[in-house]
Design an enzyme around this catalytic site. Structure first.
Site, PDB file in Angstrom:
ATOM      1  N   ALA A  25      51.562  79.704  22.280  1.00  0.00           N
ATOM      2  CA  ALA A  25      51.091  78.366  22.622  1.00  0.00           C
ATOM      3  C   ALA A  25      50.692  77.646  21.346  1.00  0.00           C
ATOM      4  O   ALA A  25      50.410  78.256  20.320  1.00  0.00           O
ATOM      5  CB  ALA A  25      49.903  78.440  23.583  1.00  0.00           C
ATOM      6  N   GLY A  27      48.129  74.342  20.028  1.00  0.00           N
ATOM      7  CA  GLY A  27      47.070  73.406  20.371  1.00  0.00           C
ATOM      8  C   GLY A  27      46.788  72.457  19.232  1.00  0.00           C
ATOM      9  O   GLY A  27      47.504  72.407  18.231  1.00  0.00           O
ATOM     10  N   GLY A  28      45.699  71.679  19.373  1.00  0.00           N
ATOM     11  CA  GLY A  28      45.364  70.680  18.381  1.00  0.00           C
ATOM     12  C   GLY A  28      44.889  71.266  17.073  1.00  0.00           C
ATOM     13  O   GLY A  28      45.091  70.687  16.011  1.00  0.00           O
ATOM     14  N   ALA A  30      45.206  74.885  16.305  1.00  0.00           N
ATOM     15  CA  ALA A  30      45.856  76.136  15.891  1.00  0.00           C
ATOM     16  C   ALA A  30      47.038  76.437  16.796  1.00  0.00           C
ATOM     17  O   ALA A  30      47.227  75.824  17.846  1.00  0.00           O
ATOM     18  CB  ALA A  30      44.844  77.287  15.944  1.00  0.00           C
ATOM     19  N   VAL A  32      48.978  79.872  18.622  1.00  0.00           N
ATOM     20  CA  VAL A  32      48.768  81.267  18.991  1.00  0.00           C
ATOM     21  C   VAL A  32      50.123  81.973  19.033  1.00  0.00           C
ATOM     22  O   VAL A  32      51.082  81.466  19.625  1.00  0.00           O
ATOM     23  CB  VAL A  32      48.065  81.389  20.360  1.00  0.00           C
ATOM     24  N   LYS A  47      45.758  83.848  16.386  1.00  0.00           N
ATOM     25  CA  LYS A  47      45.552  82.395  16.399  1.00  0.00           C
ATOM     26  C   LYS A  47      45.441  81.925  14.955  1.00  0.00           C
ATOM     27  O   LYS A  47      44.535  82.331  14.229  1.00  0.00           O
ATOM     28  CB  LYS A  47      44.286  82.057  17.182  1.00  0.00           C
ATOM     29  N   ASP A 141      33.942  73.815  26.286  1.00  0.00           N
ATOM     30  CA  ASP A 141      35.322  73.368  26.501  1.00  0.00           C
ATOM     31  C   ASP A 141      35.954  74.115  27.670  1.00  0.00           C
ATOM     32  O   ASP A 141      37.104  74.529  27.610  1.00  0.00           O
ATOM     33  CB  ASP A 141      36.146  73.582  25.226  1.00  0.00           C
TER      34      ASP A 141
END
Length: 658
Positions: A25, A27-28, A30, A32, A47, A141
């Site tokens: 995946a 994300g903003g 990092a 993974v 990550k 979060d």
């Protein structure tokens, strides 16, 4: 071209330990990746912080904070953190790898969850969150993307990237952290967060699981933030009538605008959930003849701002247990007691028949519903996760769970699972489908055979760039060679039996199989003619060891200098190898012979035969002009004298009588 094929991290070895396999995946902050821990031989999730954030100390500190926060927690419902470090410019976190899906993916596939499913997930998330709150950590979060549902049934919270100590409740700058759909009113209005802010986000998640949608919608984030700050979350049953009152009240309690009206932390909310279960009310059941008493702080606030605890969807007070105070009937004037009793008995019989019919209808409805969802057409079951199993074993597992296994099988290449074994199923493991559904096995064909680029003779960096996306690069071997430093000299791999094979002439190779490059360290330095100490230093700089094995006389190499060098032993020259050095002892010494009494010619011949130079004056006697005076006249003295040491090329002066 897939993301994995273009991602430069795929195939990279991090910190000489973690071999990156594929991307999971992005994300903003990092990305993974799935990786292999070569030291402990286990799959892990790594990550890696985005490179453009490496110079931002705030982002970097937040990234490292995630590792520290999660590492403080040891709980079955929290993703384990194994390691944290930095490789080149990339900060990374090594975490437990959980094959499965996120709660967001589950909601995407099934929209609305049953009360039972929602309660199971809620209980697991609360348990993990309670451990965090007990350690003084606020997640900040919480959202479906950060709830992981493993293939083996485990439920865990991940991504503590925004976590902070519970006492540090001031937001950073003007930016609000977290996802806007799950932000608590106090985060929106005041920029502060504590354990009750996590409870609010969890209440929004519970609402979403029960209804399939979020309570607040808007085209702009500020519209949603405004609703969080000023509106009251509606009861889920207003959207989904099948939601029981207990879960309605739990959502309203968790999402109260005033933090003081919410559970103080995850432990308090989890304890109350256990009390509901012990009280005999299963999620989805109807509460009959039982009063549910909420804690004082649980009293939900309705849209109008009034306390609605103990009220039904219409706001009318509902008394679920206890005797209701009623006055007796007022008899009509002139009626006798007998007539009144007769009318009361008739009314009771009518009410009894009506209630009997109602109860029978309810019982039939409940039984039909139970049959429909347990064994009837509406029954559902979760497809078991199957990987690295034989076809026979996979078939047995699926059939034992009531599924039908398709006779035809899907096939796929797999770099890890051996050919002939099952890699997965369609529908995938964890998917909830109707009982008796047909499941197709996906069988591995083993790794694909891919074209193998010719990299011998190219630079090591160019070779790795060509190979890393398709194969697994091992640590390179290095040796000294006449080729320039960094040049690939050879390429090797492994066959199916695990033996090392030379791939120099191979045109194809199995996908993700290991590859080892042999790379040149450049030629061994030539130290001939150097002073011995300088030669040792030169060899040491490139990782070699110089040793004086012998010394020789040399007329051409001065004393103390290296005459020649050679390698100790056969085979390739690698770092740490020994270089044998032969050191000069200088010219060969000569003992000057005694030539006194010998003719000049004889003395000259003897001295020159030893490499010495004979020197004497020319005869000036008049007789020397008519005779062979060199063969006649004899040496009377010599310098240096007989027995002294001289060296090749030295001069011996001879004297004679004329």
């Amino acid at each position: 071209m897939s993301a994995n094929q273009t991602d430069p991290m795929i195939g990279r070895l991090i910190d000489a330990r973690y071999q990156v396999r594929s991307r999971i995946a992005r994300g903003g902050m990092a990305t993974v990746y799935l990786a292999s821990d070569l030291r402990l031989e286990r799959p892990v999730a790594v990550k890696i912080m985005h490179g453009h954030l490496a110079d931002d100390e705030n982002f970097k500190e937040r990234f490292i904070q995630e590792a520290r926060s999660a590492a403080r927690l040891a709980h079955p419902n929290v993703v384990n953190v194994y390691d944290q470090g930095q490789d080149d410019e990339s900060a990374y976190i090594v975490m437990e790898y959980l094959p499965g899906i996120t709660l967001r993916e589950l909601l995407h596939d099934h929209k609305v969850l049953t009360p039972e499913q929602a309660t199971d997930i809620l209980e697991a998330v609360l348990a993990g969150l309670a451990a965090a709150h007990r350690s003084g950590i606020v997640h900040r979060d919480l959202k479906p993307e950060n709830v992981l549902l493993a293939d083996d049934g485990r439920i865990k919270i991940g991504d503590f990237g925004l976590a902070r100590a519970a006492s540090a409740n001031t937001a950073t700058g003007a930016a609000l952290l977290g996802t806007i759909a799950y932000l608590s009113p106090e985060l929106v209005t005041r920029g502060i967060a504590d354990t009750r802010s996590d409870i609010y986000a969890l209440g929004i998640m519970l609402y979403e699981m029960l209804t399939g949608e979020q309570p607040y919608k808007g085209d702009q984030p500020m519209q949603i933030a405004y609703q969080h700050a000023n509106d009251t979350v509606p009861m889920p049953s207003a959207v989904n009538p099948r939601v029981p009152a207990e879960l309605d009240e739990l959502v309203l309690w968790a999402t109260a605008r005033d933090p003081d009206q919410r559970p103080r932390d995850a432990r308090a909310m989890l304890d109350h959930l256990f009390e509901l279960q012990r009280g005999g009310v299963e999620p989805g059941a109807t509460a009959i003849n039982r009063t549910m008493v909420l804690p004082p702080a649980m009293a939900p606030v309705g849209p109008s701002g009034r306390d609605t605890a103990g009220q039904g969807p219409t706001g009318d007070t509902q008394i679920l247990s206890g005797a209701r105070h009623r006055t007796g009937p007022v008899l009509p004037a002139g009626s006798s007691n007998a007539d009144a009793l007769s009318r009361k008995a008739t009314a009771r019989r009518k009410r009894g028949v009506v209630w009997l019919v109602i109860l029978l209808v309810l019982a039939l409805g409940a039984g039909g519903t139970a049959w429909w969802f347990s064994t009837g057409p509406g029954a559902h079951a979760s497809v078991p996760s199957i990987s690295d199993a034989s076809v026979a074993n996979a078939t047995s597992v699926l059939e034992s769970r009531g599924f039908t296994v398709a006779k035809t099988r899907a096939r796929t290449y797999d770099a890890v699972i051996p050919s002939g074994k099952v890699t997965g199923t369609k529908p995938r493991g964890g998917a909830v489908v109707g009982k008796g559904s047909t499941v197709t096995l996906i069988v591995s064909q083993g790794p694909r055979s891919l074209p193998l680029p010719d990299v011998v003779g190219s630079s090591e960096s160019a070779a790795k760039s060509k190979l890393s996306s398709s194969f697994t690069l091992q640590q390179s071997n290095h040796r000294f060679d006449a080729a320039a430093k960094g040049t690939v000299l050879a390429i090797s791999g492994k066959n199916s039996a695990g033996a090392t094979v030379d791939l120099g002439s191979a045109s194809t190779y199995r996908e993700k199989r290991p590859i080892t490059l042999t790379v040149s360290l450049g030629p061994v330095p030539d130290v001939s003619g150097k002073a011995f100490s300088d030669a040792i230093a030169t060899l040491s700089e490139v990782g070699l060891k110089g040793v004086e094995t012998s010394s020789e006389y040399s007329d051409s190499v001065s004393q103390g200098l290296v005459i020649r060098q050679g390698m100790a032993g056969d085979g390739p020259v690698v770092e740490g190898a020994t270089v044998n050095l032969v050191v000069s002892k200088g010219p060969v010494p000569i003992e000057v012979p005694n030539v006194s009494g010998k003719t000049l010619r004889s003395a000259q011949t003897e001295l020159e035969g030893l490499g010495l130079i004979a020197s004497y004056p020319t005869c000036t006697n008049i007789l020397c002009a008519v005779i062979d005076w060199k063969s006649t006249l004899k040496v009377s003295s010599m310098e240096p004298g007989a027995g002294t040491t001289a060296f090749k090329g030295d001069t011996v002066k001879l004297s004679y009588n004329q």
